[in-house]
Design a protein around this motif. Structure first.
Motif, short mmCIF file in Angstrom:
data_model
loop_
_atom_site.label_atom_id
_atom_site.label_comp_id
_atom_site.label_asym_id
_atom_site.label_seq_id
_atom_site.Cartn_x
_atom_site.Cartn_y
_atom_site.Cartn_z
N ILE A 265 -5.40 21.12 12.84
CA ILE A 265 -5.37 21.64 11.39
C ILE A 265 -6.62 21.30 10.70
N MET A 266 -7.34 20.25 10.87
CA MET A 266 -8.71 20.12 10.31
C MET A 266 -9.77 20.90 11.11
N ASP A 267 -9.66 21.11 12.44
CA ASP A 267 -10.83 21.84 12.86
C ASP A 267 -10.55 23.52 12.55
N ILE A 268 -9.34 23.79 12.02
CA ILE A 268 -9.24 25.34 11.43
C ILE A 268 -10.09 25.00 10.05
N GLU A 269 -10.00 24.21 9.30
CA GLU A 269 -10.61 24.24 7.99
C GLU A 269 -11.97 24.06 8.16
N ASP A 270 -12.63 23.03 9.23
CA ASP A 270 -14.02 23.27 9.31
C ASP A 270 -14.43 24.43 9.95
N ALA A 271 -13.68 25.27 10.75
CA ALA A 271 -14.15 26.43 11.38
C ALA A 271 -14.52 27.67 10.12
N HIS A 272 -13.50 27.39 9.33
CA HIS A 272 -13.60 28.23 7.97
C HIS A 272 -15.09 27.91 7.19
N LYS A 273 -15.24 26.85 6.90
CA LYS A 273 -16.48 26.19 6.37
C LYS A 273 -17.65 26.84 6.89
N ARG B 53 6.34 25.35 16.50
CA ARG B 53 5.62 25.52 17.76
C ARG B 53 4.81 26.88 17.88
N ASP B 54 5.22 27.76 17.65
CA ASP B 54 4.59 29.02 17.70
C ASP B 54 3.26 29.06 16.76
N ALA B 55 3.43 28.86 15.59
CA ALA B 55 2.21 28.85 14.64
C ALA B 55 1.26 27.53 15.43
N TYR B 56 1.72 26.32 15.86
CA TYR B 56 0.89 25.58 16.33
C TYR B 56 0.03 26.03 17.50
N THR B 57 0.73 26.60 18.45
CA THR B 57 0.16 27.31 19.52
C THR B 57 -0.86 28.46 19.16
N ASP B 58 -0.60 29.19 17.96
CA ASP B 58 -1.54 30.15 17.90
C ASP B 58 -2.89 29.53 17.21
N CYS B 59 -2.75 28.41 16.62
CA CYS B 59 -4.02 27.50 15.92
C CYS B 59 -4.58 27.21 17.21
N THR B 60 -4.05 26.59 18.00
CA THR B 60 -4.68 25.92 19.63
C THR B 60 -5.34 27.17 20.36
N SER B 61 -4.61 28.28 20.53
CA SER B 61 -5.32 29.46 20.98
C SER B 61 -6.41 29.78 20.57
N LEU B 62 -6.30 30.06 19.42
CA LEU B 62 -7.68 30.63 18.44
C LEU B 62 -8.53 29.58 18.55
N SER B 63 -8.42 28.34 18.53
CA SER B 63 -9.24 27.36 18.46
C SER B 63 -10.07 27.25 19.73
N VAL B 64 -9.41 27.29 21.01
CA VAL B 64 -10.02 27.28 22.10
C VAL B 64 -10.99 28.63 22.13
N GLU B 65 -10.54 29.77 22.01
CA GLU B 65 -11.42 30.84 21.85
C GLU B 65 -12.48 31.06 20.87
N ARG B 66 -12.27 30.60 19.67
CA ARG B 66 -13.23 30.78 18.61
C ARG B 66 -13.95 29.50 18.25
N ILE B 67 -13.59 28.47 18.44
CA ILE B 67 -14.08 27.05 17.89
C ILE B 67 -14.72 26.42 19.10
N TYR B 68 -13.87 25.80 19.88
CA TYR B 68 -14.35 25.12 21.23
C TYR B 68 -15.46 25.66 21.91
N ARG B 69 -15.12 27.04 21.93
CA ARG B 69 -16.33 27.87 22.73
C ARG B 69 -17.29 28.49 22.04
N SER B 70 -17.40 27.99 20.83
CA SER B 70 -18.49 28.58 19.96
C SER B 70 -19.84 28.38 20.36
N LYS B 71 -21.03 28.74 19.91
CA LYS B 71 -22.14 28.43 20.30
C LYS B 71 -22.50 27.01 19.96
#
Length: 449
Positions: free
Chosen positions: A254-262, A347-365
């Motif tokens: 959840i905090m990674d989502i907040e940081d990604a927004h910042k 679980r579905d909402a958590y999976t959505d966060c995880t999937s988007l985190s992998v795609e847009r956060i953990y693989r960001s430049k």
């Protein structure tokens, strides 16, 4: 397992010595305080969590993450205990009432074993021995030690850090209580069992600390796996580990989502959709109405409030799952994490966060740039100091070895001890210090007098 035996304030390394008390703190609060005031914990402020260490925009580092995990862990432990005492009134007045403090202390320690640059640092250590020049050392060490370093794992290193005596005079490292130590071991088996029988490719303790964990398990009544002793040591999970894991799962995702927004990796609309996805329609309307009623127009502040609502929801859900499955947890038969046993929509909402985190956060430049640089820095430092430790008679080796603190036995006659001393030295570095040493030994920078 039973709660009366599972909670013990006996200290590893101090079993037969009376400790004089000068205050009213519980032994578990003393654990918490020892960690807070320790140098390894303080160094977490200069270790990357996910994003590069902050410039003009502050994001989480390992220190702020660990403090937040400890806060959630305290709530999880306290709320679980309240429900268990309602179920078992005989537990009232017993040490289990300290579960919140135990979980919080373990949460403080859960990332202390991470090397500089996080997972890329871990991978650099693993692959140096499994794929790189370190392969040549395999015939010189035991199979158990080889398995440890080729599977190098920050979780196992945290247990080593808290129990090993290389940190000072006292045998037992931090001299922590058995219950706090057991609470940080997420993968209670040795490296030789990592990836086998459905286990994750992780492990909980190095061969050098296996006896310590076995002693803790015997004291607390943690049963060994039927396979224990055949290919390596394996045990059931200590129950409070599930709460430490849940606190970490809640905070980092959840905090990674907040940081990604910042950092503008996610738009406000994407962030709102992800965070409100944990709630039903009535819950979503209630949150948005509260923000409108309070006239919160700053987008970052709106995200902060939604994030707080999600963490509160997940904390209550994980408490309910733990209490509902308490018997399975005590039997050692509970599988997966508490989050993965939450209601389906959670679980579905958590999976959505995880999937988007992998795609847009953990693989960001920005993240990939740090990982690539960090990998190369740790790989280079590891190779340089291993070469020096293996060839101490060389002139340049003597120069390098003089850089290493005397607390690390890097000049030992035993080759495994020397290799581990290099790893100990590297894991104790912050990101910035690792970069500084890397630049100096490569002649890229000179100290400024």
């Amino acid at each position: 397992m039973n709660w009366q035996q599972l909670i013990s304030n006996k200290r590893l390394g101090q079993e037969y010595r009376h400790s004089e008390r000068h205050d009213d703190r519980s032994e578990f609060k003393r654990d918490y305080d020892r960690l807070i005031f320790s140098a390894p914990f303080r160094r977490l402020q200069n270790k990357t969590q996910v994003f590069p260490l902050p410039g003009s925009i502050f994001v989480h580092n390992r220190l702020t993450h660990s403090l937040e995990v400890a806060s959630v862990g305290m709530s999880l432990g306290n709320d679980v205990v309240r429900q268990l005492i309602l179920r078992y009134p005989d537990l009232q007045g017993k040490l289990i009432e300290e579960a919140g403090t135990i979980v919080a202390a373990a949460c403080l320690a859960h990332d202390m074993g991470n090397p500089p640059f996080g997972h890329s640092g871990e991978k650099a250590i693993q692959t140096y021995f499994s794929e790189g020049p370190g392969q040549q050392l395999e015939p010189s060490v035991s199979p158990e030690f080889w398995s440890d370093i080729t599977h190098f794992e920050g979780n196992a290193y945290a247990f080593r850090l808290l129990t090993h005596s290389f940190l000072g005079r006292r045998k037992g490292g931090f001299v922590m209580t058995y219950s706090t130590l057991a609470s940080i071991v997420k993968y209670p088996y040795s490296s030789t069992l990592a990836g086998k029988d459905g286990r994750k490719d992780k492990f909980g303790f190095f061969a050098s600390e296996a006896d310590s964990f076995c002693r803790i398990a015997e004291e607390l009544g943690i049963p060994a796996s039927p396979r224990e002793g055949k290919e390596g040591a394996a045990f059931a999970r200590y129950p409070l580990v599930y709460l430490v894991e849940a606190a970490d799962d809640i905070c980092y995702e959840i905090m990674d989502i907040e940081d990604a927004h910042k950092l503008k990796l996610l738009t406000y609309d994407e962030t709102e959709r992800l965070l409100l996805g944990f709630f039903d329609e009535m819950g979503k309307k209630r949150i948005l109405q509260r923000l409108d009623d309070e006239q919160v127009t700053d987008l970052n502040e709106r995200v902060v409030y939604m994030r707080a609502c999600v963490i509160n929801l997940l904390e209550h859900v994980c408490v309910d799952v733990f209490v509902e499955h308490e018997q399975e947890i005590l039997e050692g038969s509970f599988k997966g994490s508490l989050i993965k046993r939450a209601p389906q929509h959670i679980r579905d909402a958590y999976t959505d966060c995880t999937s988007l985190s992998v795609e847009r956060i953990y693989r960001s430049k920005p993240v990939l740039d740090v990982e690539l640089s960090g990998y190369k820095i740790i790989e280079t430092l590891l190779h340089t100091f291993i070469e020096a430790a293996m060839n101490p008679e060389r002139f340049h080796s003597r120069q390098l070895l003089d850089l290493v603190s005397s607390q690390y036995d890097i000049r030992s006659a035993d080759i495994e001890t020397r290799i581990m001393a290099v790893i100990d030295y590297l894991c104790g570095m912050t990101d910035v210090f690792a970069l500084d040493v890397y630049q100096k030994i490569n002649g890229i920078s000179l100290p400024i007098v």
